[in-house]
Write a protein that holds these residues in place. Structure first.
Motif, PDB file in Angstrom:
ATOM      1  N   PHE A 166      39.181  43.034  39.066  1.00  0.00           N
ATOM      2  CA  PHE A 166      40.499  42.953  38.424  1.00  0.00           C
ATOM      3  C   PHE A 166      41.636  43.064  39.442  1.00  0.00           C
ATOM      4  N   ASP A 167      41.500  43.988  40.405  1.00  0.00           N
ATOM      5  CA  ASP A 167      42.604  44.195  41.357  1.00  0.00           C
ATOM      6  C   ASP A 167      42.874  42.933  42.187  1.00  0.00           C
ATOM      7  N   GLU A 168      41.803  42.220  42.524  1.00  0.00           N
ATOM      8  CA  GLU A 168      41.985  40.976  43.293  1.00  0.00           C
ATOM      9  C   GLU A 168      42.684  39.924  42.433  1.00  0.00           C
ATOM     10  N   ALA A 170      44.731  40.567  39.941  1.00  0.00           N
ATOM     11  CA  ALA A 170      46.130  40.974  39.771  1.00  0.00           C
ATOM     12  C   ALA A 170      46.936  40.666  41.040  1.00  0.00           C
ATOM     13  N   ASP A 171      46.301  40.838  42.213  1.00  0.00           N
ATOM     14  CA  ASP A 171      46.979  40.502  43.480  1.00  0.00           C
ATOM     15  C   ASP A 171      47.256  39.005  43.568  1.00  0.00           C
ATOM     16  N   ARG A 183      46.505  44.780  29.967  1.00  0.00           N
ATOM     17  CA  ARG A 183      45.075  44.574  30.234  1.00  0.00           C
ATOM     18  C   ARG A 183      44.275  45.295  29.152  1.00  0.00           C
ATOM     19  N   GLU A 194      35.116  47.802  32.709  1.00  0.00           N
ATOM     20  CA  GLU A 194      34.586  47.116  33.895  1.00  0.00           C
ATOM     21  C   GLU A 194      33.795  45.874  33.502  1.00  0.00           C
TER      22      GLU A 194
END
Ligand code: SAM
Length: 204
Positions: A166-168, A170-171, A183, A194
């Motif tokens: 998810f963080d990738e 969002a980046d 989210r 997850e």
């Protein structure tokens, strides 16, 4: 379309998608959860793009709910199934990386959208390294205050799909001027998990 990189869908093992959904439909299963949430995100009679529409199940349901829907899909075999199953669903056969306002205009279709649905793991089945390009292109197709509904398995997805934490994601969205407004973990708005990402993006 030939000069665009092959998607993970094209290079991977994708048999079973139509068969799986045909069985679900025959069994009377719920296959439109994504459309219910999409419908809740917009006003009545909105303009919606079903990006990577597959055989059109979500676009057709949003159309049934009174929205003006355009579907876009690259896989010609799925476009053929959509034409048979949902003959009234406008479908552009294209790679999403080539889906521009100009192309839509050429087809006499809307060129900006209140909502773009990018669901059913499309984002983890793009060609490698094209996530930002895709998200930037979709941003160009958003109406003022338009949003993107994205759904995918961040790890261990089907067949040839990539892992996409998810963080990738969002980046990548932030890098092209999109922000994660919400989210969830399911289309029924369970808390983030997850196992599955349901994200609503808007212009940053
Ligand atoms: C698992 S299917 C899901 C289809 C549909 N969204 C659904 O939920 O039923 C993934 C789809 O993404 C499409 N796709 C992936 N990358 C694409 C691209 N660059 N341009 C157009 N379609 C793409 C594939 O062709 C495939 O139909």
């Amino acid at each position: 379309m030939n000069d665009l990189p092959k998607t993970r869908w094209e290079t991977g093992e994708t048999t079973g998608y139509i068969e799986r959904f045909s069985k679900l439909i025959d069994d009377g299963a719920d296959i439109v959860g994504e459309a219910r949430l999409g419908d809740a995100l917009v006003k009545r009679g909105s303009t919606i793009l079903d990006a990577g529409a597959g055989f059109g199940r979500i676009g057709a349901e949003l159309q049934r709910r009174g929205h003006t829907v355009v579907a876009a899909e690259k896989d010609e075999s799925l476009v053929a199934v959509a034409a048979e199953r949902y003959p009234d669903l406008p479908m552009v056969t294209t790679d999403l990386l080539a889906l521009t306002p100009a192309l839509l205009k050429d087809h006499d279709l809307p060129t900006s959208f209140d909502l773009i649905v990018l669901v059913g793991n499309v984002i983890v089945l793009l060609a490698p390294q094209t996530e930002r390009q895709l998200l930037a292109g979709l941003r160009e197709l958003l109406a003022t205050d338009g949003r993107v509904l994205v759904g995918f398995h961040p790890v261990g997805g089907h067949g040839s799909s990539r892992d996409y934490p998810f963080d990738e994601f969002a980046d990548d969205a932030a890098a092209v001027g999109l922000t994660v407004q919400y989210r969830f973990g399911t289309y029924e708005l369970d808390p983030p998990s997850e196992d599955y990402v349901v994200a609503i993006l808007a212009r940053a």
